[in-house]
Design a protein around this motif. Structure first.
Motif, PDB file in Angstrom:
ATOM      1  N   ARG A   1     -14.845  22.059  20.182  1.00 53.78           N
ATOM      2  CA  ARG A   1     -15.207  20.688  19.828  1.00 53.78           C
ATOM      3  C   ARG A   1     -14.924  20.482  18.348  1.00 53.78           C
ATOM      4  O   ARG A   1     -15.390  21.248  17.503  1.00 53.78           O
TER       5      ARG A   1
ATOM      6  N   ASP B   1     -27.169  12.355  13.927  1.00 51.33           N
ATOM      7  CA  ASP B   1     -27.915  13.369  13.198  1.00 51.33           C
ATOM      8  C   ASP B   1     -28.750  12.691  12.121  1.00 51.33           C
ATOM      9  O   ASP B   1     -28.245  11.825  11.410  1.00 51.33           O
TER      10      ASP B   1
ATOM     11  N   SER C   1     -19.750  19.842  11.406  1.00 49.22           N
ATOM     12  CA  SER C   1     -20.127  20.876  12.362  1.00 49.22           C
ATOM     13  C   SER C   1     -20.922  20.283  13.507  1.00 49.22           C
ATOM     14  O   SER C   1     -21.981  19.690  13.298  1.00 49.22           O
ATOM     15  N   TRP C   2     -20.436  20.460  14.730  1.00 45.20           N
ATOM     16  CA  TRP C   2     -21.129  19.905  15.878  1.00 45.20           C
ATOM     17  C   TRP C   2     -22.497  20.531  16.058  1.00 45.20           C
ATOM     18  O   TRP C   2     -23.384  19.929  16.662  1.00 45.20           O
ATOM     19  N   LYS C   3     -22.706  21.701  15.501  1.00 40.23           N
ATOM     20  CA  LYS C   3     -23.951  22.436  15.724  1.00 40.23           C
ATOM     21  C   LYS C   3     -25.165  21.755  15.111  1.00 40.23           C
ATOM     22  O   LYS C   3     -26.299  22.006  15.522  1.00 40.23           O
ATOM     23  N   VAL C   4     -24.964  20.912  14.118  1.00 41.37           N
ATOM     24  CA  VAL C   4     -26.117  20.309  13.449  1.00 41.37           C
ATOM     25  C   VAL C   4     -26.563  19.006  14.080  1.00 41.37           C
ATOM     26  O   VAL C   4     -27.612  18.481  13.756  1.00 41.37           O
ATOM     27  N   TYR C   5     -25.778  18.484  15.004  1.00 40.67           N
ATOM     28  CA  TYR C   5     -26.120  17.205  15.608  1.00 40.67           C
ATOM     29  C   TYR C   5     -27.075  17.431  16.778  1.00 40.67           C
ATOM     30  O   TYR C   5     -26.830  18.278  17.640  1.00 40.67           O
ATOM     31  N   ASN C   6     -28.124  16.648  16.806  1.00 37.38           N
ATOM     32  CA  ASN C   6     -29.154  16.875  17.815  1.00 37.38           C
ATOM     33  C   ASN C   6     -29.149  15.860  18.947  1.00 37.38           C
ATOM     34  O   ASN C   6     -29.905  15.998  19.901  1.00 37.38           O
TER      35      ASN C   6
ATOM     36  N   TRP D   1     -26.453  13.617  21.564  1.00 37.55           N
ATOM     37  CA  TRP D   1     -25.069  13.507  22.008  1.00 37.55           C
ATOM     38  C   TRP D   1     -24.937  12.520  23.158  1.00 37.55           C
ATOM     39  O   TRP D   1     -25.824  12.425  24.011  1.00 37.55           O
TER      40      TRP D   1
END
Length: 123
Positions: A44, A98, A106-111, A113
């Motif tokens: 992603r 976010d 970084s997709w990892k920080v978005y809570n 979707w």
């Protein structure tokens, strides 16, 4: 917040599309809004992001000058206007939100979707 993406489809190379992401739940106003995409067999990747006041935007290099991210906080909607599409843009596109002030790639920080919408560009 809950996000619902729409607007994907099949388009010829050189064509245009506009994606929308409707937001419900808690206020969207203070959230960073971003778009990501994922092509088959790839990770992603960040496409574009916008701060809550639309004062700052950020784009991946390959879409600069072709894509425009915008938002309407009154309508609680995030947009991605895409022009001059190429086959390299074929992917599932996701909107994300976010809490904060910084546009993270970084997709990892978005809570939060959206469910994703498919864009296929035919050459």
């Amino acid at each position: 917040v809950q996000l619902q993406a729409s607007g994907g489809g099949l388009v010829q190379a050189g064509g245009s599309l506009r994606l929308s992401c409707a937001v419900s739940g808690r206020t969207f106003r203070r959230y960073i809004g971003s778009w990501f995409r994922q092509a088959p067999g790839k990770g992603r990747e960040f496409v574009a992001g916008i701060t809550w006041d639309a004062g700052r935007t950020n784009y991946r290099d390959s879409v600069k000058g072709r894509f425009t991210i915008s938002r309407d906080n009154a309508k609680k909607t995030l947009y991605l206007h895409m022009n001059n599409l190429t086959s390299e843009d074929t992917a599932v596109y996701y909107c994300a939100a976010d809490w904060g002030e910084r546009i993270s790639p970084s997709w990892k920080v978005y809570n939060s979707w959206g469910q994703g919408t498919q864009i296929t560009v035919s050459s």
